[in-house]
Design a protein around this motif. Structure first.
Motif, PDB file in Angstrom:
ATOM      1  N   ARG A   1       0.846  -1.190   0.000  1.00  0.00           N
ATOM      2  CA  ARG A   1       0.000   0.000   0.000  1.00  0.00           C
ATOM      3  C   ARG A   1       0.878   1.235   0.000  1.00  0.00           C
ATOM      4  O   ARG A   1       2.024   1.196   0.434  1.00  0.00           O
ATOM      5  CB  ARG A   1      -0.936   0.019   1.197  1.00  0.00           C
ATOM      6  N   THR A   2       0.338   2.325  -0.488  1.00  0.00           N
ATOM      7  CA  THR A   2       1.063   3.595  -0.465  1.00  0.00           C
ATOM      8  C   THR A   2       0.676   4.365   0.788  1.00  0.00           C
ATOM      9  O   THR A   2      -0.378   4.132   1.381  1.00  0.00           O
ATOM     10  CB  THR A   2       0.749   4.436  -1.715  1.00  0.00           C
ATOM     11  N   THR A   3       1.551   5.269   1.184  1.00  0.00           N
ATOM     12  CA  THR A   3       1.306   6.105   2.351  1.00  0.00           C
ATOM     13  C   THR A   3       1.738   7.528   2.032  1.00  0.00           C
ATOM     14  O   THR A   3       2.476   7.769   1.085  1.00  0.00           O
ATOM     15  CB  THR A   3       2.104   5.621   3.578  1.00  0.00           C
ATOM     16  N   ARG A   4       1.327   8.434   2.850  1.00  0.00           N
ATOM     17  CA  ARG A   4       1.819   9.810   2.756  1.00  0.00           C
ATOM     18  C   ARG A   4       3.053   9.917   3.657  1.00  0.00           C
ATOM     19  O   ARG A   4       3.048   9.415   4.766  1.00  0.00           O
ATOM     20  CB  ARG A   4       0.755  10.789   3.195  1.00  0.00           C
TER      21      ARG A   4
ATOM     22  N   THR B   1       5.067   8.017   9.319  1.00  0.00           N
ATOM     23  CA  THR B   1       5.300   7.083   8.219  1.00  0.00           C
ATOM     24  C   THR B   1       6.365   7.675   7.294  1.00  0.00           C
ATOM     25  O   THR B   1       6.053   8.262   6.263  1.00  0.00           O
ATOM     26  CB  THR B   1       4.002   6.810   7.426  1.00  0.00           C
ATOM     27  N   PRO B   2       7.638   7.540   7.655  1.00  0.00           N
ATOM     28  CA  PRO B   2       8.718   8.137   6.855  1.00  0.00           C
ATOM     29  C   PRO B   2       9.079   7.297   5.626  1.00  0.00           C
ATOM     30  O   PRO B   2      10.224   6.923   5.401  1.00  0.00           O
ATOM     31  CB  PRO B   2       9.876   8.224   7.853  1.00  0.00           C
ATOM     32  N   TYR B   3       8.064   6.965   4.843  1.00  0.00           N
ATOM     33  CA  TYR B   3       8.223   6.173   3.622  1.00  0.00           C
ATOM     34  C   TYR B   3       7.010   6.446   2.742  1.00  0.00           C
ATOM     35  O   TYR B   3       6.014   7.012   3.183  1.00  0.00           O
ATOM     36  CB  TYR B   3       8.350   4.682   3.947  1.00  0.00           C
ATOM     37  N   HIS B   4       7.086   6.058   1.474  1.00  0.00           N
ATOM     38  CA  HIS B   4       5.989   6.277   0.535  1.00  0.00           C
ATOM     39  C   HIS B   4       5.156   5.033   0.300  1.00  0.00           C
ATOM     40  O   HIS B   4       4.032   5.129  -0.189  1.00  0.00           O
ATOM     41  CB  HIS B   4       6.515   6.772  -0.809  1.00  0.00           C
ATOM     42  N   ALA B   5       5.706   3.865   0.592  1.00  0.00           N
ATOM     43  CA  ALA B   5       4.981   2.624   0.366  1.00  0.00           C
ATOM     44  C   ALA B   5       5.489   1.559   1.326  1.00  0.00           C
ATOM     45  O   ALA B   5       6.629   1.621   1.795  1.00  0.00           O
ATOM     46  CB  ALA B   5       5.168   2.155  -1.075  1.00  0.00           C
ATOM     47  N   THR B   6       4.634   0.588   1.597  1.00  0.00           N
ATOM     48  CA  THR B   6       4.994  -0.490   2.508  1.00  0.00           C
ATOM     49  C   THR B   6       4.225  -1.755   2.140  1.00  0.00           C
ATOM     50  O   THR B   6       3.179  -1.687   1.489  1.00  0.00           O
ATOM     51  CB  THR B   6       4.717  -0.093   3.969  1.00  0.00           C
ATOM     52  N   ASP B   7       4.769  -2.882   2.538  1.00  0.00           N
ATOM     53  CA  ASP B   7       4.018  -4.134   2.528  1.00  0.00           C
ATOM     54  C   ASP B   7       4.169  -4.720   3.927  1.00  0.00           C
ATOM     55  O   ASP B   7       4.481  -4.001   4.869  1.00  0.00           O
ATOM     56  CB  ASP B   7       4.447  -5.079   1.406  1.00  0.00           C
ATOM     57  N   ASP B   8       4.005  -5.991   4.100  1.00  0.00           N
ATOM     58  CA  ASP B   8       4.089  -6.563   5.442  1.00  0.00           C
ATOM     59  C   ASP B   8       5.512  -6.691   5.973  1.00  0.00           C
ATOM     60  O   ASP B   8       5.703  -7.022   7.139  1.00  0.00           O
ATOM     61  CB  ASP B   8       3.375  -7.905   5.494  1.00  0.00           C
ATOM     62  N   VAL B   9       6.520  -6.367   5.149  1.00  0.00           N
ATOM     63  CA  VAL B   9       7.916  -6.531   5.561  1.00  0.00           C
ATOM     64  C   VAL B   9       8.798  -5.330   5.216  1.00  0.00           C
ATOM     65  O   VAL B   9       9.672  -4.968   5.988  1.00  0.00           O
ATOM     66  CB  VAL B   9       8.529  -7.791   4.897  1.00  0.00           C
ATOM     67  N   HIS B  10       8.570  -4.677   4.084  1.00  0.00           N
ATOM     68  CA  HIS B  10       9.483  -3.676   3.538  1.00  0.00           C
ATOM     69  C   HIS B  10       8.877  -2.281   3.520  1.00  0.00           C
ATOM     70  O   HIS B  10       7.668  -2.115   3.611  1.00  0.00           O
ATOM     71  CB  HIS B  10       9.860  -4.046   2.099  1.00  0.00           C
ATOM     72  N   TYR B  11       9.782  -1.285   3.288  1.00  0.00           N
ATOM     73  CA  TYR B  11       9.397   0.115   3.128  1.00  0.00           C
ATOM     74  C   TYR B  11      10.142   0.684   1.924  1.00  0.00           C
ATOM     75  O   TYR B  11      11.300   0.347   1.689  1.00  0.00           O
ATOM     76  CB  TYR B  11       9.773   0.936   4.370  1.00  0.00           C
ATOM     77  N   TRP B  12       9.486   1.596   1.175  1.00  0.00           N
ATOM     78  CA  TRP B  12      10.089   2.221   0.007  1.00  0.00           C
ATOM     79  C   TRP B  12       9.900   3.729   0.052  1.00  0.00           C
ATOM     80  O   TRP B  12       8.865   4.219   0.500  1.00  0.00           O
ATOM     81  CB  TRP B  12       9.424   1.724  -1.278  1.00  0.00           C
ATOM     82  N   ILE B  13      10.912   4.455  -0.414  1.00  0.00           N
ATOM     83  CA  ILE B  13      10.817   5.892  -0.670  1.00  0.00           C
ATOM     84  C   ILE B  13      11.145   6.084  -2.141  1.00  0.00           C
ATOM     85  O   ILE B  13      12.209   5.663  -2.608  1.00  0.00           O
ATOM     86  CB  ILE B  13      11.805   6.706   0.186  1.00  0.00           C
ATOM     87  N   ASN B  14      10.226   6.703  -2.865  1.00  0.00           N
ATOM     88  CA  ASN B  14      10.409   6.943  -4.314  1.00  0.00           C
ATOM     89  C   ASN B  14      10.850   5.682  -5.046  1.00  0.00           C
ATOM     90  O   ASN B  14      11.713   5.719  -5.908  1.00  0.00           O
ATOM     91  CB  ASN B  14      11.398   8.075  -4.559  1.00  0.00           C
TER      92      ASN B  14
END
Length: 115
Positions: free
Chosen positions: A89-92, A97-110
Motif C-alpha cells: 500500500r502507499t502512504t503519505r 510514516t517516513p516512507y511512501h509505500a509499505t508491505d508486510d515486511v518492507h518500506y520504500w521511498i520513491n
C-alpha cells in the motif's frame, strides 16, 4: 489519441477507459491490455499486468495486480522487487510514516527499498 496524435493504435476504442480516473490519467485499460499513457510521443502496452486485478494506488505512482507491484517513473514501468502485492500500500510521507509505500515486511521511498 493524445490531442491529434494517435498513441494507442492497438487499443480497442469501444472498451478503452482510464483504470482509475480520480487518481491517474496515465493508466488505461481495454478488454485486452493495460496501457501507460505518458505523453503525446507515445504510450506502452503493459503486457505483464493482469487487467482483471489491476489497482492504481492512491498517489498514482504505483500500480499492482495479484502477481506484482509496479512503480511508474515517467515513461518507465518498473517492477518493485520483493514487494508483496497482497499487502502493498502507499502512504503519505510523514514523521509517523517516513516512507511512501509499505508491505508486510518492507518500506520504500520513491521506489527505493529502505528496509
Amino acid at each position: 489519441y493524445y490531442r491529434v496524435t494517435p498513441i494507442l493504435p492497438e487499443a480497442d476504442p469501444d472498451t478503452l477507459q482510464f483504470a482509475a480516473p480520480a487518481i491517474s490519467h496515465s493508466i488505461a485499460v481495454d478488454k485486452n491490455n493495460a496501457y501507460l499513457i505518458y505523453t503525446d510521443s507515445g504510450s506502452k502496452v503493459l503486457a505483464d499486468v493482469d487487467i482483471t486485478s489491476l489497482e492504481v494506488l492512491e498517489n498514482g505512482n504505483y500500480i499492482k495486480d495479484t502477481n506484482a507491484v509496479y512503480r511508474i517513473d515517467g515513461s518507465e514501468v518498473i517492477r518493485v522487487s520483493d514487494a508483496n502485492p497482497s499487502t502493498f500500500r502507499t502512504t503519505r510521507y510523514t514523521d509517523e510514516t517516513p516512507y511512501h509505500a509499505t508491505d508486510d515486511v518492507h518500506y520504500w521511498i520513491n521506489g527505493e527499498l529502505i528496509k
